[in-house]
Design a protein around this motif. Structure first.
Motif, PDB file in Angstrom:
ATOM      1  N   GLN B  13      34.688 -16.090  44.590  1.00 12.86           N
ATOM      2  CA  GLN B  13      33.996 -15.701  43.361  1.00 12.86           C
ATOM      3  C   GLN B  13      34.488 -14.368  42.802  1.00 12.86           C
ATOM      4  O   GLN B  13      34.137 -13.999  41.695  1.00 12.86           O
ATOM      5  N   SER B  14      35.286 -13.664  43.584  1.00 15.62           N
ATOM      6  CA  SER B  14      35.807 -12.375  43.104  1.00 15.62           C
ATOM      7  C   SER B  14      37.123 -12.591  42.358  1.00 15.62           C
ATOM      8  O   SER B  14      37.763 -13.620  42.504  1.00 15.62           O
ATOM      9  N   SER B  15      37.514 -11.578  41.602  1.00 13.11           N
ATOM     10  CA  SER B  15      38.736 -11.719  40.806  1.00 13.11           C
ATOM     11  C   SER B  15      39.967 -11.648  41.701  1.00 13.11           C
ATOM     12  O   SER B  15      39.927 -11.097  42.818  1.00 13.11           O
ATOM     13  N   GLY B  16      41.062 -12.200  41.198  1.00 15.72           N
ATOM     14  CA  GLY B  16      42.324 -12.183  41.942  1.00 15.72           C
ATOM     15  C   GLY B  16      42.759 -10.772  42.306  1.00 15.72           C
ATOM     16  O   GLY B  16      43.028 -10.493  43.486  1.00 15.72           O
ATOM     17  N   PRO B  17      42.817  -9.850  41.332  1.00 17.75           N
ATOM     18  CA  PRO B  17      43.261  -8.484  41.659  1.00 17.75           C
ATOM     19  C   PRO B  17      42.386  -7.812  42.723  1.00 17.75           C
ATOM     20  O   PRO B  17      42.888  -7.079  43.574  1.00 17.75           O
ATOM     21  N   TRP B  18      41.076  -8.074  42.684  1.00 14.23           N
ATOM     22  CA  TRP B  18      40.180  -7.457  43.667  1.00 14.23           C
ATOM     23  C   TRP B  18      40.528  -7.939  45.079  1.00 14.23           C
ATOM     24  O   TRP B  18      40.602  -7.143  46.031  1.00 14.23           O
ATOM     25  N   VAL B  19      40.763  -9.237  45.220  1.00 11.55           N
ATOM     26  CA  VAL B  19      41.072  -9.807  46.540  1.00 11.55           C
ATOM     27  C   VAL B  19      42.431  -9.302  47.025  1.00 11.55           C
ATOM     28  O   VAL B  19      42.599  -8.950  48.197  1.00 11.55           O
ATOM     29  N   VAL B  20      43.401  -9.240  46.106  1.00  5.90           N
ATOM     30  CA  VAL B  20      44.739  -8.761  46.476  1.00  5.90           C
ATOM     31  C   VAL B  20      44.666  -7.298  46.927  1.00  5.90           C
ATOM     32  O   VAL B  20      45.258  -6.925  47.939  1.00  5.90           O
ATOM     33  N   ASP B  21      43.897  -6.491  46.194  1.00  4.94           N
ATOM     34  CA  ASP B  21      43.739  -5.079  46.579  1.00  4.94           C
ATOM     35  C   ASP B  21      43.075  -4.945  47.947  1.00  4.94           C
ATOM     36  O   ASP B  21      43.398  -4.039  48.726  1.00  4.94           O
ATOM     37  N   LEU B  22      42.158  -5.835  48.235  1.00  4.72           N
ATOM     38  CA  LEU B  22      41.446  -5.806  49.517  1.00  4.72           C
ATOM     39  C   LEU B  22      42.404  -6.063  50.685  1.00  4.72           C
ATOM     40  O   LEU B  22      42.305  -5.436  51.750  1.00  4.72           O
ATOM     41  N   ALA B  23      43.329  -6.993  50.466  1.00  2.00           N
ATOM     42  CA  ALA B  23      44.225  -7.390  51.564  1.00  2.00           C
ATOM     43  C   ALA B  23      45.485  -6.525  51.644  1.00  2.00           C
ATOM     44  O   ALA B  23      46.153  -6.510  52.683  1.00  2.00           O
ATOM     45  N   ARG B  24      45.791  -5.821  50.560  1.00  4.53           N
ATOM     46  CA  ARG B  24      47.085  -5.123  50.483  1.00  4.53           C
ATOM     47  C   ARG B  24      47.338  -4.162  51.653  1.00  4.53           C
ATOM     48  O   ARG B  24      48.431  -4.214  52.256  1.00  4.53           O
ATOM     49  N   PRO B  25      46.391  -3.299  52.037  1.00 10.21           N
ATOM     50  CA  PRO B  25      46.669  -2.371  53.144  1.00 10.21           C
ATOM     51  C   PRO B  25      47.072  -3.096  54.421  1.00 10.21           C
ATOM     52  O   PRO B  25      47.943  -2.628  55.168  1.00 10.21           O
ATOM     53  N   VAL B  26      46.466  -4.239  54.664  1.00  7.50           N
ATOM     54  CA  VAL B  26      46.782  -5.013  55.871  1.00  7.50           C
ATOM     55  C   VAL B  26      48.169  -5.633  55.731  1.00  7.50           C
ATOM     56  O   VAL B  26      48.994  -5.586  56.658  1.00  7.50           O
ATOM     57  N   MET B  27      48.439  -6.197  54.568  1.00  5.27           N
ATOM     58  CA  MET B  27      49.724  -6.867  54.343  1.00  5.27           C
ATOM     59  C   MET B  27      50.876  -5.871  54.389  1.00  5.27           C
ATOM     60  O   MET B  27      51.983  -6.210  54.813  1.00  5.27           O
ATOM     61  N   ASP B  28      50.606  -4.630  53.940  1.00  7.05           N
ATOM     62  CA  ASP B  28      51.647  -3.605  53.943  1.00  7.05           C
ATOM     63  C   ASP B  28      51.920  -3.078  55.350  1.00  7.05           C
ATOM     64  O   ASP B  28      53.028  -2.656  55.670  1.00  7.05           O
ATOM     65  N   LYS B  29      50.919  -3.090  56.191  1.00  8.41           N
ATOM     66  CA  LYS B  29      51.030  -2.437  57.504  1.00  8.41           C
ATOM     67  C   LYS B  29      51.418  -3.383  58.645  1.00  8.41           C
ATOM     68  O   LYS B  29      52.098  -2.976  59.578  1.00  8.41           O
ATOM     69  N   TYR B  30      50.952  -4.625  58.576  1.00 11.66           N
ATOM     70  CA  TYR B  30      51.161  -5.535  59.710  1.00 11.66           C
ATOM     71  C   TYR B  30      51.998  -6.743  59.283  1.00 11.66           C
ATOM     72  O   TYR B  30      51.929  -7.175  58.130  1.00 11.66           O
TER      73      TYR B  30
END
Lengths: 359, 143
Positions: B13-30
């Motif tokens: 139910q959340s917007s695409g950019p919000w979900v991407v921002d939520l996951a970005r730190p994890v995707m960048d680090k691991y």
């Protein structure tokens, strides 16, 4: 009937397609897809319902591509859908789980949970609003903000309610119908069997052309059938769609919400029955008329009547938007050989008649 | 703590950019192993009607799916629409909540807060519609 292929005309066809592009780009104001999706919602709903594919963005794209022709838009969506793999089937949903935004009954004044008109054209004056010609988007947004601010903050309201007809069911006033526990038939995967099982009837009607379903139901009520419906309940809202998780056993995953209109129509008692018959209608999107019409036809198909709306083959085989428009449309294509053959037959007949007269 | 089923609802139910921002730190680090590339698919909607309680197919919905592996945990997402970036990020968040990574707690807190915001929006929408509740009265006049 045999068919003979034709060839040629490629340059003319290419030019025709260029012309289509020219027609589609008339004027100098482009059609914005987001605006089309958000502000032509009822048309988008109709296209999705008839295509059998819930995809508002793509329905808007299809409409833009074909100058707003519903039949072409349905064709485009169906064609696109056929390129995708269906990897999931949802957990079974039920209209009683609906998050209600509209709920009315023409049978009962007072219903548990109350009647809620929601957004409806039922009570508007059908007068052209010329102020929309000069609509200012800033003013629209300002009005919307004010309208939304007026809503009183109340404590935890529920948007779910029991079905109205459940009360009659509990009283035993509805016709007893044997439960159908069979696996549903999927008419997108197999040829429609006749006589059709209930699942195939409902799937066919819910995908059918809105105009066809409405016209047939109207004919049924007007006297070519046996229906005298009263709307037990019409509900519109959304249903949460979930699937079983492929990675966590016993868990479900939320996929999205689908807008639905559902109707239970009270159709009167059939001879020999002790209860009131019910017709069921359910369609994607906001479409009261189609859902009501579907309920009328659903019930009509269970009657042993000689009227056209009780003829399963007649009702189920002629209402698919793609099939009916495709068939009518094909009449425009070259039939030179078949028609020449008809002329040859007629000429031969005339010649032989003249020959007989000479004798 | 939010039930696992509700994570997917909040993400969906959340917007695409919000979900991407939520996951970005994890995707960048691991390192994130993609088990199923984000791709469009169809979900057939199965419904139950009321007359004979028969099940039938209402139609399909366009959706996007992705499956990933993070720190040995599988994450999966399936969402209405065609936002491949959002579904990929949601799959990462799904995997993250099964791990013990330090990024897990802040993400779960953000999801919990977002859930409350969504519920508030929903309550406002319910209240707006509730204003159209109607009480018809019958008159002693017949035609």
């Amino acid at each position: 009937m045999g068919y003979v292929a034709v060839t040629g005309g490629q340059e003319a066809i290419d030019a025709s397609i260029e012309l289509l592009r020219d027609y589609r780009s008339r004027g100098d104001v482009p059609v914005d897809l987001t605006a089309l999706r958000d502000r032509m919602g009822l048309l988008i709903d109709r296209i999705m319902s008839e295509a059998g594919l819930y995809a508002p963005d793509y329905a808007a794209l299809a409409l833009k591509q074909c100058e707003g022709s519903p039949e072409e838009a349905v064709f485009l969506l169906r064609a696109y859908r056929s390129t995708l793999q269906r990897n999931y089937t949802s957990c079974t949903v039920d209209g009683s789980q609906m998050h209600l935004r509209r709920r009315i009954s023409s049978a009962f004044k007072d219903i548990p949970g109350g009647q809620q008109l929601g957004a409806t054209y039922d009570y508007v004056h059908r007068l052209l609003d010329f102020s929309l010609e000069q609509e200012n988007e800033e003013e629209v947004q300002s009005w919307k903000e004010q309208f939304r601010a007026e809503t009183e903050e109340t404590q935890a309201l529920s948007d779910q309610a029991p079905r109205v007809l459940d009360l009659l069911r509990q009283e035993g006033l509805l016709e007893q119908v044997e439960e159908d526990t069979s696996e549903p038939c999927d008419i997108t995967m197999e040829k429609l069997p006749l006589p059709a099982p209930r699942s195939a009837i409902l799937q066919t009607l819910t995908r059918a052309d809105t105009g066809f379903v409405s016209g047939l139901a109207y004919s049924d009520i007007r006297g070519f059938g046996m229906s005298h419906p009263t709307i037990g309940e019409l509900r519109y809202g959304w249903l949460d769609i979930e699937v079983d998780s492929p990675v966590e056993e016993g868990e479900r995953i939320y996929v999205g919400a689908v807008d639905i209109t559902e109707v239970e129509g009270l159709m009167g008692s059939r001879p020999g029955s002790s209860g009131i018959g019910v017709g069921y209608g359910c369609v994607m999107g906001r479409n009261d008329t189609k859902a009501i019409a579907m309920a009328v036809l659903d019930h009509a198909l269970t009657l042993k009547d000689t009227g056209p709306t009780s003829d399963m083959e007649f009702v189920l085989l002629h209402g698919d938007c793609l099939e009916m428009n495709g068939f009518i449309s094909h009449l425009k294509l070259p039939h030179y050989v078949t028609f020449q053959s008809k002329l040859d037959g007629l000429r031969n007949q005339k010649r032989s008649m003249g020959h007989d007269e000479e004798k | 703590m939010m039930e696992s089923h509700n994570y997917s609802k909040v993400l969906c139910q959340s917007s695409g950019p919000w979900v991407v921002d939520l996951a970005r730190p994890v995707m960048d680090k691991y390192p994130v192993r993609v088990l199923r590339k984000p791709a469009k698919t169809l979900v057939m909607i199965r419904m139950r009607e009321t007359v004979a309680k028969a099940q039938f197919y209402l139609g399909e919905m366009l959706a996007c799916e992705a499956m990933v592996e993070l720190e040995g945990k599988k994450g999966f997402a399936l969402m209405m629409g065609d936002d491949t970036q959002k579904v990929m990020a949601a799959a990462v968040v799904d995997a993250l909540r099964k791990t013990d990574l330090p990024e897990k707690e802040p993400v779960l807190r953000a999801l919990e807060q977002r859930k409350q915001e969504l519920e508030k929006e929903q309550q406002q929408d319910i209240a707006r519609h509730a204003r159209s509740k109607v009480q018809f009265e019958t008159l002693d006049v017949s035609y």
